[in-house]
Design an enzyme around this catalytic site. Structure first.
Site, PDB file in Angstrom:
ATOM      1  N   ALA A  45       0.835  -1.207   0.000  1.00  0.00           N
ATOM      2  CA  ALA A  45       0.000   0.000   0.000  1.00  0.00           C
ATOM      3  C   ALA A  45       0.870   1.258   0.000  1.00  0.00           C
ATOM      4  CB  ALA A  45      -0.918  -0.003   1.217  1.00  0.00           C
ATOM      5  N   TYR A  47       3.895   1.439  -1.255  1.00  0.00           N
ATOM      6  CA  TYR A  47       4.478   1.527  -2.604  1.00  0.00           C
ATOM      7  C   TYR A  47       3.451   2.182  -3.546  1.00  0.00           C
ATOM      8  CZ  TYR A  47       6.680   0.209  -7.012  1.00  0.00           C
ATOM      9  OH  TYR A  47       7.268   0.247  -8.257  1.00  0.00           O
ATOM     10  N   ASP A  48       2.205   1.708  -3.460  1.00  0.00           N
ATOM     11  CA  ASP A  48       1.152   2.255  -4.333  1.00  0.00           C
ATOM     12  C   ASP A  48       0.966   3.746  -4.101  1.00  0.00           C
ATOM     13  OD1 ASP A  48       0.810  -0.199  -5.376  1.00  0.00           O
ATOM     14  OD2 ASP A  48      -0.956  -0.717  -4.173  1.00  0.00           O
ATOM     15  N   LEU A  94      24.793 -21.256 -29.083  1.00  0.00           N
ATOM     16  CA  LEU A  94      25.806 -22.078 -28.416  1.00  0.00           C
ATOM     17  C   LEU A  94      25.801 -23.473 -29.010  1.00  0.00           C
ATOM     18  CD1 LEU A  94      24.980 -21.178 -24.706  1.00  0.00           C
ATOM     19  CD2 LEU A  94      27.028 -20.514 -25.939  1.00  0.00           C
ATOM     20  N   GLU A 125      26.564 -21.616 -15.625  1.00  0.00           N
ATOM     21  CA  GLU A 125      25.277 -20.943 -15.436  1.00  0.00           C
ATOM     22  C   GLU A 125      24.149 -21.866 -15.885  1.00  0.00           C
ATOM     23  OE1 GLU A 125      25.607 -17.475 -17.907  1.00  0.00           O
ATOM     24  OE2 GLU A 125      27.226 -16.636 -16.689  1.00  0.00           O
ATOM     25  N   LYS A 127      21.113 -22.929 -18.069  1.00  0.00           N
ATOM     26  CA  LYS A 127      20.658 -22.500 -19.388  1.00  0.00           C
ATOM     27  C   LYS A 127      19.165 -22.233 -19.267  1.00  0.00           C
ATOM     28  CE  LYS A 127      21.049 -23.315 -24.271  1.00  0.00           C
ATOM     29  NZ  LYS A 127      19.670 -23.158 -24.688  1.00  0.00           N
ATOM     30  N   ASP A 129      15.407 -21.303 -19.979  1.00  0.00           N
ATOM     31  CA  ASP A 129      14.562 -21.663 -21.114  1.00  0.00           C
ATOM     32  C   ASP A 129      13.577 -20.542 -21.400  1.00  0.00           C
ATOM     33  OD1 ASP A 129      13.780 -23.190 -23.160  1.00  0.00           O
ATOM     34  OD2 ASP A 129      12.689 -24.676 -21.980  1.00  0.00           O
ATOM     35  N   GLU A 185      18.188 -13.337 -20.750  1.00  0.00           N
ATOM     36  CA  GLU A 185      17.054 -14.178 -21.122  1.00  0.00           C
ATOM     37  C   GLU A 185      15.783 -13.678 -20.432  1.00  0.00           C
ATOM     38  OE1 GLU A 185      18.003 -16.624 -23.154  1.00  0.00           O
ATOM     39  OE2 GLU A 185      16.537 -18.240 -23.061  1.00  0.00           O
ATOM     40  N   TYR A 237      23.024 -12.337 -18.706  1.00  0.00           N
ATOM     41  CA  TYR A 237      24.116 -13.307 -18.729  1.00  0.00           C
ATOM     42  C   TYR A 237      25.337 -12.875 -19.534  1.00  0.00           C
ATOM     43  CZ  TYR A 237      21.574 -14.989 -22.891  1.00  0.00           C
ATOM     44  OH  TYR A 237      20.910 -15.088 -24.074  1.00  0.00           O
ATOM     45  N   LYS A 303      31.222 -21.381 -19.620  1.00  0.00           N
ATOM     46  CA  LYS A 303      31.912 -20.331 -20.380  1.00  0.00           C
ATOM     47  C   LYS A 303      33.316 -20.177 -19.806  1.00  0.00           C
ATOM     48  CE  LYS A 303      27.571 -17.775 -20.671  1.00  0.00           C
ATOM     49  NZ  LYS A 303      26.800 -16.603 -20.267  1.00  0.00           N
ATOM     50  N   LYS A 327      23.172 -29.881 -22.339  1.00  0.00           N
ATOM     51  CA  LYS A 327      21.720 -30.013 -22.207  1.00  0.00           C
ATOM     52  C   LYS A 327      21.349 -31.159 -21.255  1.00  0.00           C
ATOM     53  CE  LYS A 327      19.362 -27.564 -24.991  1.00  0.00           C
ATOM     54  NZ  LYS A 327      19.092 -27.554 -26.311  1.00  0.00           N
ATOM     55  N   CYS A 421       3.701 -42.361 -53.398  1.00  0.00           N
ATOM     56  CA  CYS A 421       3.732 -41.153 -52.564  1.00  0.00           C
ATOM     57  C   CYS A 421       2.310 -40.817 -52.100  1.00  0.00           C
ATOM     58  CB  CYS A 421       4.309 -39.989 -53.369  1.00  0.00           C
ATOM     59  SG  CYS A 421       4.084 -38.397 -52.553  1.00  0.00           S
ATOM     60  N   CYS A 424       1.368 -37.326 -54.086  1.00  0.00           N
ATOM     61  CA  CYS A 424       1.216 -37.187 -55.546  1.00  0.00           C
ATOM     62  C   CYS A 424       1.046 -38.519 -56.263  1.00  0.00           C
ATOM     63  CB  CYS A 424       2.393 -36.412 -56.125  1.00  0.00           C
ATOM     64  SG  CYS A 424       3.918 -37.367 -56.154  1.00  0.00           S
ATOM     65  N   CYS A 439       9.957 -39.837 -52.488  1.00  0.00           N
ATOM     66  CA  CYS A 439       8.969 -39.734 -53.556  1.00  0.00           C
ATOM     67  C   CYS A 439       9.716 -39.271 -54.796  1.00  0.00           C
ATOM     68  CB  CYS A 439       7.901 -38.727 -53.162  1.00  0.00           C
ATOM     69  SG  CYS A 439       7.136 -37.889 -54.553  1.00  0.00           S
ATOM     70  N   CYS A 445       5.566 -32.915 -57.332  1.00  0.00           N
ATOM     71  CA  CYS A 445       4.808 -33.349 -56.144  1.00  0.00           C
ATOM     72  C   CYS A 445       4.463 -32.136 -55.306  1.00  0.00           C
ATOM     73  CB  CYS A 445       5.650 -34.328 -55.334  1.00  0.00           C
ATOM     74  SG  CYS A 445       4.954 -34.712 -53.717  1.00  0.00           S
TER      75      CYS A 445
HETATM   76  S1  IVH Z   1      25.353 -17.124 -23.385  1.00  0.00           S
HETATM   77  C1  IVH Z   1      27.851 -16.215 -26.998  1.00  0.00           C
HETATM   78  N1  IVH Z   1      24.219 -17.883 -21.172  1.00  0.00           N
HETATM   79  O1  IVH Z   1      21.001 -20.054 -25.055  1.00  0.00           O
HETATM   80  C2  IVH Z   1      27.019 -16.867 -25.984  1.00  0.00           C
HETATM   81  N2  IVH Z   1      22.993 -18.150 -23.209  1.00  0.00           N
HETATM   82  O2  IVH Z   1      22.057 -21.290 -27.704  1.00  0.00           O
HETATM   83  C3  IVH Z   1      25.675 -16.307 -25.902  1.00  0.00           C
HETATM   84  N3  IVH Z   1      20.762 -19.062 -22.921  1.00  0.00           N
HETATM   85  O3  IVH Z   1      20.277 -17.614 -27.451  1.00  0.00           O
HETATM   86  C4  IVH Z   1      24.746 -16.974 -25.009  1.00  0.00           C
HETATM   87  N4  IVH Z   1      20.837 -19.255 -20.738  1.00  0.00           N
HETATM   88  O4  IVH Z   1      18.920 -17.586 -25.323  1.00  0.00           O
HETATM   89  C5  IVH Z   1      24.098 -17.772 -22.501  1.00  0.00           C
HETATM   90  N5  IVH Z   1      23.309 -18.488 -19.142  1.00  0.00           N
HETATM   91  C6  IVH Z   1      23.198 -18.369 -20.453  1.00  0.00           C
HETATM   92  C7  IVH Z   1      22.022 -18.754 -21.139  1.00  0.00           C
HETATM   93  C8  IVH Z   1      21.978 -18.636 -22.532  1.00  0.00           C
HETATM   94  C9  IVH Z   1      20.092 -19.420 -21.823  1.00  0.00           C
HETATM   95  C10 IVH Z   1      20.246 -19.164 -24.294  1.00  0.00           C
HETATM   96  C11 IVH Z   1      20.251 -17.882 -25.052  1.00  0.00           C
HETATM   97  C12 IVH Z   1      20.955 -18.140 -26.358  1.00  0.00           C
HETATM   98  C13 IVH Z   1      20.982 -19.632 -26.395  1.00  0.00           C
HETATM   99  C14 IVH Z   1      22.248 -20.095 -27.071  1.00  0.00           C
END
Ligand code: IVH
Length: 684
Positions: A45, A47-48, A94, A125, A127, A129, A185, A237, A303, A327, A421, A424, A439, A445
């Site tokens: 409140a 903050y508002d 990457l 780090e 990754k 999504d 991201e 990142y 990295k 991954k 096919c 076609c 095909c 086709c």
């Molecule tokens: S570094 C030159 N760090 O992964 C390196 N990418 O395939 C640039 N992503 O398009 C990316 N988490 O959307 C980096 N901790 C992270 C990340 C990250 C997600 C995604 C990003 C990028 C894709 C690369």
């Protein structure tokens, strides 16, 4: 006795400004505490109340409004389109690793290239999504932001990014860099995604398949007020550019610390690991944590932490050599295989597609999955009505991984390759040594016609906006077009006569086709859809041959001198250009006005003599602006500094140079005039 004042004394304009600035600072602080640190110190409140006071002051005194005010996060007027922007520094992707061995090989390559056996420190780090975005701050103020797009060109979505509460609109530094470009991201936390979908169900609206789609859909809204209503978040990142700041960082993690200090959210799970062993321990930890995190991650990124080493390692094609994405294993679920259909692709290959009883796997509902080819079907012994394991890894197409034989029903049916096919009716053949059956209808086709047009129009190829699968389907089915060259004969008027097509949309598509005529040589080569010629090969061909005629005339032997082109690819390229139909289509495309600038060969960063060197520019250059010179230098791996010191390798001197020239002479730093500079720049 003095009477009480009934009217408020109006504030002086100075005092007003002070109050507005004070409120902004206060609100920014609480915003950061609430959203980024998740540790508010005042009630909502309060903050508002502060926020409303600022809104009122800005409404009463519009001259006090600024783009970095927290009131600007609510979203503004809807846009008609997102303007395109070129990324000064490309947004790379990457390389992926799915196994420990691949990560070990990556670490070995890093050591080999650096010619060292010392332990490498890796910044690890999660990754995230979501979607990669870039944010630009000028003199500490957020002025522009864009999507990744194809890595070179993205869409400007500044207003939408402004609505994301954790993205700072102003840096905390009182003495900020002139320019800061931050990469990171945008994602939707799991909880926000759940609420959003629940709301959509309650309102009878479409739901999103997963948090990443929801984040993408929310960020690509022309009406930023809609984006503002979506629960989006962000982690930074990388720093792509920083100009006008004295201390530069020597490691990636220092640059992240700096961003944190400037008010950016940095993922709290970032970690520095000792060598590849440390990386793999980190991976293991995150595999275990993955499901309890408040946001989705699909792997981890390693990295090389030291920025000098990163520079030495450089890039290949679209990815850095100093980083890799490890991954997570794919997720699996059981379901019934209802039927199998054969889809005909661009090159005529028949792909068996499993129609499945819908099943939720890896964050999305899957009802189709690939069975790859007949060999795979036989190897896995898949039959219709079997219970199958469906596997889904990130954004990769789901696949049928295996069969649960114990559950095979008596009415399970064998899968047979059709002799004709399904589109076609032409013969289906399987060439020796090939996994795919094809095909033989060629471009007669319809399926192949459609797929080749869809590929040609796709974002990474000719990028014809609005020409998607549905429209291509309609255009081919109605006999409107048969091949890619026909696209350039389409007139808006006749297009508008198609079902479900308005005059305006028809005009937009014809305009988009017209705009696509200006392209680049590698994109054009890629768009032709030659078998086995992806973006990287198209780029290699363009860099090697420079013009279309030379590629078309090259024999298989010459083609094999291009990096990454082996005998199979060379044979496909050679055969493609020998087909009269293809030559005719290419001729028509060129006559229709498709053109591109003659590509200049770009040397790879590590081989350029400027790589790793520090430059200072002084005076006016005649052939290119200082910005362009700077950009080129950075592209070749050089550093550009504002002042001359002992560490400077070269000073480039244009017309009317400043005191930097004298200083360079004093320190004995090498001096290049414009001619020498350009010679060195281009000669390599
Ligand atoms: S570094 C030159 N760090 O992964 C390196 N990418 O395939 C640039 N992503 O398009 C990316 N988490 O959307 C980096 N901790 C992270 C990340 C990250 C997600 C995604 C990003 C990028 C894709 C690369």
């Amino acid at each position: 006795m003095k009477s009480k004042l009934t009217k408020q004394i109006p504030m002086s304009s100075d005092a007003l400004q002070q109050r507005v600035m004070g409120l902004r600072e206060e609100l920014n602080k609480h915003n950061y505490l609430y959203y980024t640190l998740d540790a508010p110190i005042i009630p909502d409140a309060e903050y508002d109340r502060l926020f409303q006071e600022l809104v009122k002051l800005e409404t009463d005194h519009p001259n006090l409004k600024t783009i970095d005010s927290p009131t600007q996060r609510a979203g503004g007027q809807p846009l008609k389109i997102f303007p395109e922007v070129n990324h000064r520094i490309p947004m790379l992707s990457l390389d992926n690793a799915f196994t420990f061995e691949t990560v070990q090989e990556f670490d070995k390559r890093v050591h080999d290239r650096l010619k060292t056996s010392a332990l490498i420190l890796y910044a690890c780090e999660p990754k995230l999504d979501g979607l990669a975005v870039t944010l630009i701050y000028e003199e500490g103020i957020f002025v522009a932001g864009a999507t990744r797009g194809d890595g070179v060109t993205g869409e400007q979505i500044t207003e939408n990014l402004r609505t994301i509460p954790v993205i700072p609109l102003k840096l905390t530094d009182k003495n900020p860099p002139h320019l800061l470009e931050v990469r990171g991201e945008v994602f939707m936390p799991k909880a926000g995604f759940k609420t959003l979908n629940e709301r959509a169900i309650a309102n009878n609206e479409k739901t999103f398949a997963n948090p990443r789609n929801a984040a993408a859909g929310s960020l690509r809204q022309l009406d930023s007020k809609i984006t503002a209503s979506r629960p989006l978040s962000f982690f930074a990142y990388a720093i792509a550019r920083i100009d006008g700041k004295k201390d530069v960082f020597s490691t990636h993690h220092e640059s992240m610390e700096y961003l944190k200090h400037e008010g950016f959210p940095i993922c709290p799970l970032n970690h520095i690991a000792n060598g590849v062993k440390g990386c793999l321990e980190y991976y293991q930890k995150l595999v275990e944590k993955r499901h309890s995190l408040p946001y989705e991650i699909d792997g981890v990124v390693y990295k090389v932490d030291n920025l000098d080493l990163q520079k030495q390692l450089g890039f290949v094609s679209r990815a850095p050599r100093w980083a890799i994405a490890h991954k997570f294993p794919a997720e699996e679920a059981l379901t019934e295989l209802l039927d199998v259909e054969f889809q005909v692709g661009r090159t005529g290959a028949l792909t068996p597609v499993a129609r499945l009883k819908p099943v939720f796997v890896g964050g999305a509902t899957v009802s189709n999955a690939t069975l790859h080819n007949m060999d795979e079907i036989l190897r896995k012994d898949v039959r219709i009505h079997d219970t199958v394991v469906v596997r889904r890894a990130g954004d990769v197409i789901p696949e049928v991984a295996s069969v649960v034989l114990e559950k095979r029903p008596t009415h399970a049916k064998k899968i047979v390759l059709p002799k004709k096919c399904p589109v076609c009716g032409a013969e289906v053949l399987r060439e020796e040594g090939e996994a795919a059956a094809r095909c033989m209808g060629g471009l007669g086709c319809r399926a192949q016609q459609k797929e080749s047009i869809i590929h040609f129009a796709s974002r990474r190829a000719m990028n014809i906006d609005g020409l998607g699968i549905k429209l291509v389907d309609q255009l081919v089915e109605t006999g409107f077009i048969q091949n890619i060259a026909d696209l350039f004969q389409i007139e808006a008027e006749s297009l508008a006569s198609l079902q479900r097509m308005g005059v305006k949309s028809a005009e937009n598509i014809v305009n988009a086709i017209e705009n696509s005529k200006k392209t680049t040589f590698p994109k054009f080569l890629y768009s032709l859809g030659i078998r086995e010629v992806g973006e990287a090969t198209a780029l290699a061909l363009a860099n090697h041959f420079h013009d279309l005629k030379s590629v078309m005339q090259a024999n298989e032997e010459t083609l094999q001198t291009v990096p990454d082109v082996g005998p199979v690819v060379a044979a496909h390229i050679y055969a493609f250009f020998r087909q009269p139909h293809n030559r005719e289509v290419i001729d028509k495309l060129l006559k229709a006005g498709i053109h591109w600038p003659t590509p200049k060969p770009v040397p790879s960063v590590e081989s350029h003599p400027f790589s790793g060197k520090t430059f200072v520019l002084t005076g006016t250059l005649s052939e290119l602006s200082r910005e362009e010179a700077k950009e080129k230098l950075i592209q070749f791996g050089a550093k550009v500094s504002e002042s001359v010191s002992k560490k400077t390798d070269y000073v480039v001197v244009g017309d009317a140079p400043g005191s930097k020239l004298a200083k360079a002479e004093n320190l004995g730093v090498a001096i290049l005039d414009e001619k020498q500079f350009l010679k060195l720049l281009n000669n390599n």
